[in-house]
Design a protein around this motif. Sequence first.
Motif, PDB file in Angstrom:
ATOM      1  N   ASP A   1      50.933   4.708 -25.041  1.00 24.24           N
ATOM      2  CA  ASP A   1      50.129   4.020 -26.048  1.00 24.24           C
ATOM      3  C   ASP A   1      49.274   2.987 -25.331  1.00 24.24           C
ATOM      4  OD1 ASP A   1      51.724   1.742 -25.642  1.00 24.24           O
ATOM      5  OD2 ASP A   1      52.948   2.097 -27.436  1.00 24.24           O
ATOM      6  N   GLU A   2      48.694   2.081 -26.098  1.00 22.83           N
ATOM      7  CA  GLU A   2      47.783   1.077 -25.543  1.00 22.83           C
ATOM      8  C   GLU A   2      48.466   0.181 -24.503  1.00 22.83           C
ATOM      9  OE1 GLU A   2      46.499  -1.283 -28.832  1.00 22.83           O
ATOM     10  OE2 GLU A   2      45.478  -2.762 -27.552  1.00 22.83           O
ATOM     11  N   PHE A   3      49.772  -0.015 -24.648  1.00 23.32           N
ATOM     12  CA  PHE A   3      50.467  -1.008 -23.836  1.00 23.32           C
ATOM     13  C   PHE A   3      51.331  -0.444 -22.725  1.00 23.32           C
ATOM     14  CE2 PHE A   3      49.842  -2.898 -28.029  1.00 23.32           C
ATOM     15  CZ  PHE A   3      49.157  -4.050 -27.668  1.00 23.32           C
ATOM     16  N   ALA A   4      51.722   0.813 -22.845  1.00 22.71           N
ATOM     17  CA  ALA A   4      52.751   1.323 -21.934  1.00 22.71           C
ATOM     18  C   ALA A   4      52.593   2.817 -21.684  1.00 22.71           C
ATOM     19  CB  ALA A   4      54.138   1.055 -22.522  1.00 22.71           C
ATOM     20  N   LEU A   5      53.175   3.235 -20.565  1.00 23.61           N
ATOM     21  CA  LEU A   5      53.241   4.654 -20.201  1.00 23.61           C
ATOM     22  C   LEU A   5      54.695   4.956 -19.844  1.00 23.61           C
ATOM     23  CD1 LEU A   5      51.792   7.347 -19.377  1.00 23.61           C
ATOM     24  CD2 LEU A   5      51.628   6.377 -17.069  1.00 23.61           C
ATOM     25  N   SER A   6      55.207   6.081 -20.357  1.00 20.57           N
ATOM     26  CA  SER A   6      56.574   6.520 -20.050  1.00 20.57           C
ATOM     27  C   SER A   6      56.501   7.894 -19.398  1.00 20.57           C
ATOM     28  CB  SER A   6      57.402   6.620 -21.335  1.00 20.57           C
ATOM     29  OG  SER A   6      57.336   5.426 -22.073  1.00 20.57           O
ATOM     30  N   PHE A   7      57.290   8.062 -18.337  1.00 22.23           N
ATOM     31  CA  PHE A   7      57.268   9.330 -17.602  1.00 22.23           C
ATOM     32  C   PHE A   7      58.609   9.556 -16.939  1.00 22.23           C
ATOM     33  CE2 PHE A   7      55.470   5.881 -15.122  1.00 22.23           C
ATOM     34  CZ  PHE A   7      56.110   5.958 -13.906  1.00 22.23           C
ATOM     35  N   LYS A   8      58.887  10.831 -16.610  1.00 28.53           N
ATOM     36  CA  LYS A   8      60.180  11.171 -16.019  1.00 28.53           C
ATOM     37  C   LYS A   8      60.283  10.636 -14.595  1.00 28.53           C
ATOM     38  CE  LYS A   8      60.936  15.229 -18.856  1.00 28.53           C
ATOM     39  NZ  LYS A   8      60.988  16.688 -18.937  1.00 28.53           N
ATOM     40  N   ASP A   9      61.459  10.094 -14.272  1.00 29.70           N
ATOM     41  CA  ASP A   9      61.704   9.649 -12.903  1.00 29.70           C
ATOM     42  C   ASP A   9      61.722  10.875 -11.982  1.00 29.70           C
ATOM     43  OD1 ASP A   9      63.213   6.865 -11.612  1.00 29.70           O
ATOM     44  OD2 ASP A   9      63.265   8.735 -10.451  1.00 29.70           O
ATOM     45  N   ILE A  10      61.123  10.735 -10.809  1.00 29.34           N
ATOM     46  CA  ILE A  10      61.010  11.853  -9.871  1.00 29.34           C
ATOM     47  C   ILE A  10      62.370  12.212  -9.258  1.00 29.34           C
ATOM     48  CG2 ILE A  10      60.560  10.606  -7.705  1.00 29.34           C
ATOM     49  CD1 ILE A  10      58.110  12.442  -7.342  1.00 29.34           C
ATOM     50  N   ASN A  11      63.316  11.284  -9.327  1.00 28.88           N
ATOM     51  CA  ASN A  11      64.632  11.493  -8.718  1.00 28.88           C
ATOM     52  C   ASN A  11      65.705  11.145  -9.757  1.00 28.88           C
ATOM     53  OD1 ASN A  11      66.712  11.835  -6.861  1.00 28.88           O
ATOM     54  ND2 ASN A  11      66.466   9.763  -6.004  1.00 28.88           N
ATOM     55  N   ALA A  12      65.842  12.010 -10.762  1.00 26.32           N
ATOM     56  CA  ALA A  12      66.663  11.702 -11.938  1.00 26.32           C
ATOM     57  C   ALA A  12      68.117  11.439 -11.573  1.00 26.32           C
ATOM     58  CB  ALA A  12      66.565  12.836 -12.946  1.00 26.32           C
ATOM     59  N   GLN A  13      68.667  10.368 -12.141  1.00 24.75           N
ATOM     60  CA  GLN A  13      70.066   9.984 -11.910  1.00 24.75           C
ATOM     61  C   GLN A  13      70.958  10.359 -13.095  1.00 24.75           C
ATOM     62  OE1 GLN A  13      70.908   8.382  -8.875  1.00 24.75           O
ATOM     63  NE2 GLN A  13      68.786   8.934  -8.419  1.00 24.75           N
ATOM     64  N   ALA A  14      70.375  10.978 -14.122  1.00 24.35           N
ATOM     65  CA  ALA A  14      71.107  11.369 -15.329  1.00 24.35           C
ATOM     66  C   ALA A  14      70.295  12.490 -15.974  1.00 24.35           C
ATOM     67  CB  ALA A  14      71.239  10.175 -16.274  1.00 24.35           C
ATOM     68  N   PRO A  15      70.897  13.239 -16.921  1.00 23.39           N
ATOM     69  CA  PRO A  15      70.142  14.324 -17.576  1.00 23.39           C
ATOM     70  C   PRO A  15      68.814  13.848 -18.169  1.00 23.39           C
ATOM     71  CG  PRO A  15      72.471  14.497 -18.106  1.00 23.39           C
ATOM     72  CD  PRO A  15      72.313  13.202 -17.350  1.00 23.39           C
ATOM     73  N   VAL A  16      68.793  12.642 -18.699  1.00 28.03           N
ATOM     74  CA  VAL A  16      67.531  12.012 -19.117  1.00 28.03           C
ATOM     75  C   VAL A  16      67.337  10.773 -18.263  1.00 28.03           C
ATOM     76  CG1 VAL A  16      66.252  10.900 -20.991  1.00 28.03           C
ATOM     77  CG2 VAL A  16      67.807  12.818 -21.494  1.00 28.03           C
ATOM     78  N   HIS A  17      66.237  10.723 -17.539  1.00 28.04           N
ATOM     79  CA  HIS A  17      65.904   9.538 -16.727  1.00 28.04           C
ATOM     80  C   HIS A  17      64.393   9.351 -16.804  1.00 28.04           C
ATOM     81  CE1 HIS A  17      66.467   7.138 -12.718  1.00 28.04           C
ATOM     82  NE2 HIS A  17      65.775   6.469 -13.623  1.00 28.04           N
ATOM     83  N   VAL A  18      64.008   8.394 -17.631  1.00 25.71           N
ATOM     84  CA  VAL A  18      62.590   8.145 -17.903  1.00 25.71           C
ATOM     85  C   VAL A  18      62.278   6.696 -17.551  1.00 25.71           C
ATOM     86  CG1 VAL A  18      60.921   7.930 -19.812  1.00 25.71           C
ATOM     87  CG2 VAL A  18      62.395   9.951 -19.652  1.00 25.71           C
ATOM     88  N   LEU A  19      61.092   6.480 -17.014  1.00 28.74           N
ATOM     89  CA  LEU A  19      60.624   5.131 -16.685  1.00 28.74           C
ATOM     90  C   LEU A  19      59.561   4.711 -17.689  1.00 28.74           C
ATOM     91  CD1 LEU A  19      60.183   5.751 -12.853  1.00 28.74           C
ATOM     92  CD2 LEU A  19      62.072   4.535 -13.950  1.00 28.74           C
ATOM     93  N   VAL A  20      59.628   3.473 -18.127  1.00 24.30           N
ATOM     94  CA  VAL A  20      58.601   2.921 -19.012  1.00 24.30           C
ATOM     95  C   VAL A  20      57.941   1.761 -18.289  1.00 24.30           C
ATOM     96  CG1 VAL A  20      58.059   2.061 -21.318  1.00 24.30           C
ATOM     97  CG2 VAL A  20      60.126   3.453 -20.954  1.00 24.30           C
TER      98      VAL A  20
END
Length: 119
Positions: A25-44
Amino acid sequence: MAYDSNNVFAMILRGDIPCDKVYEDEFALSFKDINAQAPVHVLVIPKGEYVSMADFSVNASAEEMTGFFRAVGETARELGLEDDGYRLIANTGANAHQEVPHLHFHILAGRKLGPMLSR
Ligand code: 5GP
């Protein structure tokens, strides 16, 4: 610490290198971590140039703060994580092993995550 506009997340925000986008959105970007430490690992990350939580919490505007924290929650919501739960981590500085000098929140989920600290 001055902001380094050549850090890898600044490059992602500029579109210089790709990312696996989850939410934006206008304030933030969320994307998958390149080196996932869990089944879901996303960076905001916020779109503004903030080194860390220490920088953001002092220098971001109220609108940027609200927008960023809403985006963290919205990312988790859109990933369907609210029922089973998720963990947020924001490493800040050397003791926390912050590697990338652009504020980021890790969203970790998808299994029981165990103790908060490994040691
Ligand atoms: P920190 O240790 O700073 O809290 O976490 C940095 C995170 O960024 C690490 O989990 C690492 O895997 C992730 N990361 C580093 N470079 C890249 C990249 O180029 N793309 C993505 N998607 N993640 C990255």
